[in-house]
Design an enzyme around this catalytic site. Sequence first.
Site, mmCIF file in Angstrom:
data_model
loop_
_atom_site.group_PDB
_atom_site.id
_atom_site.type_symbol
_atom_site.label_atom_id
_atom_site.label_comp_id
_atom_site.label_asym_id
_atom_site.label_seq_id
_atom_site.Cartn_x
_atom_site.Cartn_y
_atom_site.Cartn_z
ATOM 1 N N HIS A 1 0.628 -1.234 14.611
ATOM 2 C CA HIS A 1 -0.375 -0.193 14.485
ATOM 3 C C HIS A 1 -1.638 -0.592 15.240
ATOM 4 O O HIS A 1 -2.027 -1.766 15.245
ATOM 5 C CB HIS A 1 -0.772 0.008 13.022
ATOM 6 C CG HIS A 1 0.337 0.480 12.141
ATOM 7 N ND1 HIS A 1 1.054 1.632 12.394
ATOM 8 C CD2 HIS A 1 0.842 -0.021 10.991
ATOM 9 C CE1 HIS A 1 1.946 1.798 11.437
ATOM 10 N NE2 HIS A 1 1.846 0.809 10.574
ATOM 11 N N HIS B 1 -6.146 -1.709 3.675
ATOM 12 C CA HIS B 1 -5.987 -0.504 2.863
ATOM 13 C C HIS B 1 -5.085 -0.734 1.664
ATOM 14 O O HIS B 1 -4.112 -1.486 1.710
ATOM 15 C CB HIS B 1 -5.499 0.679 3.685
ATOM 16 C CG HIS B 1 -4.171 0.510 4.376
ATOM 17 N ND1 HIS B 1 -3.720 -0.669 4.893
ATOM 18 C CD2 HIS B 1 -3.198 1.419 4.640
ATOM 19 C CE1 HIS B 1 -2.544 -0.492 5.458
ATOM 20 N NE2 HIS B 1 -2.191 0.767 5.308
ATOM 21 N N TYR C 1 9.255 1.216 9.923
ATOM 22 C CA TYR C 1 9.417 2.333 8.993
ATOM 23 C C TYR C 1 10.896 2.680 8.898
ATOM 24 O O TYR C 1 11.598 2.732 9.909
ATOM 25 C CB TYR C 1 8.659 3.568 9.471
ATOM 26 C CG TYR C 1 7.166 3.483 9.325
ATOM 27 C CD1 TYR C 1 6.562 3.577 8.072
ATOM 28 C CD2 TYR C 1 6.345 3.324 10.439
ATOM 29 C CE1 TYR C 1 5.184 3.509 7.929
ATOM 30 C CE2 TYR C 1 4.964 3.257 10.313
ATOM 31 C CZ TYR C 1 4.397 3.355 9.050
ATOM 32 O OH TYR C 1 3.035 3.285 8.918
ATOM 33 N N HIS D 1 4.817 7.270 2.619
ATOM 34 C CA HIS D 1 5.567 6.021 2.487
ATOM 35 C C HIS D 1 4.915 5.075 1.490
ATOM 36 O O HIS D 1 3.736 5.195 1.170
ATOM 37 C CB HIS D 1 5.737 5.315 3.839
ATOM 38 C CG HIS D 1 4.481 4.695 4.398
ATOM 39 N ND1 HIS D 1 3.637 5.361 5.263
ATOM 40 C CD2 HIS D 1 3.925 3.460 4.237
ATOM 41 C CE1 HIS D 1 2.633 4.572 5.604
ATOM 42 N NE2 HIS D 1 2.779 3.407 4.987
ATOM 43 N N GLU E 1 8.160 1.122 4.250
ATOM 44 C CA GLU E 1 7.658 0.315 5.368
ATOM 45 C C GLU E 1 7.676 -1.155 4.981
ATOM 46 O O GLU E 1 7.385 -1.507 3.839
ATOM 47 C CB GLU E 1 6.226 0.723 5.719
ATOM 48 C CG GLU E 1 5.617 -0.091 6.867
ATOM 49 C CD GLU E 1 4.138 0.193 7.103
ATOM 50 O OE1 GLU E 1 3.639 -0.165 8.184
ATOM 51 O OE2 GLU E 1 3.480 0.747 6.191
ATOM 52 N N HIS F 1 0.836 -1.202 0.000
ATOM 53 C CA HIS F 1 0.000 0.000 0.000
ATOM 54 C C HIS F 1 0.869 1.249 0.000
ATOM 55 O O HIS F 1 2.098 1.163 0.082
ATOM 56 C CB HIS F 1 -0.937 0.001 1.221
ATOM 57 C CG HIS F 1 -0.214 0.118 2.533
ATOM 58 N ND1 HIS F 1 0.140 -0.978 3.295
ATOM 59 C CD2 HIS F 1 0.242 1.201 3.233
ATOM 60 C CE1 HIS F 1 0.768 -0.575 4.388
ATOM 61 N NE2 HIS F 1 0.846 0.746 4.368
#
Length: 304
Positions: free
Chosen positions: A241, A195, A250, A209, A260, A149
Amino acid sequence: MPYRISRLGTVEIRSLDLDRDLDYYVNVLGLQLTAREGRTAYLKGWDERHAYSLMLTEADRAGMVRLAFRTVDPEDLDYYENRLRKFSVKYDVIPEDYRRGRALRFTAPSGHVVELYNEMDYTGNVLPTVNPAPWPEGLKGIAPPRLDHTLVTAPEPPKAIQFFQEVLEFRVSEMLVNPEGVPIAAWLWQRPSPHDIAIVPGRAGGFHHAAFAVDSAEALFRAADILAMHKARIDYGPGRHGITRGTTIYFFDPSGNRLETFGGYTAYQMDPDCRAIKWTTDQIGPAVFYYSQELNETFLSVYT
């Protein structure tokens, strides 16, 4: 509503020194170099079946050039072309690109150049097509299997979020809302995972990112070891997260672009009737970094 976007297909990232950065992307991140044409190198994860997912283009500044989503079927391009007309979105038809067929190109309200395409040369992954092993030997670096993503910034996030929902028919998996209940950040999807793209506050066209999937806890910690051994600049992690539940590291490439490794195995899968989860701004710390419960100084302020 059917899925018409299969995934984030490609991102093009600017490099301040292509030779230097290409060495990093191949030997530290561990992507497969599939071609180099002039000022652009084409790369992909070892388990990606099409010609490339990452374009690295030499430029005088870092950041994102464009991002592109691959549609499920060829006719979905016609469907989206009709929607762009319906919503009076200016767009260009790109007849072809490197090893890729027709695409629709437009600028989202976030200021990003977005493309939709379907056809790209099918080159297979690096495993044989008959009696393959589960993974290839001899991989370099972190060696993520695929692009996952991207997260971008927008000066007016509600407008950008609405565009992706209304025009492109993305769905919101999670959102961060201000005290008035207005979404100021959102994580949007069409494939059944949390996502394909996320939008947070920031300047127009900002690149926060690009994320590459890793498939186990062992792979995530191995990624941290490799980054440390190569003295890469780590921004955060390993961690988790609150939003998406995904595990994460990251880090920055030599040009300053944030990347990431995302534990796709830890993130939930979406059903078509899933409803958006809300996080309030007073809980932004655990929403983004669940273990530390607070943002680090650079996460929202540093991007390209």
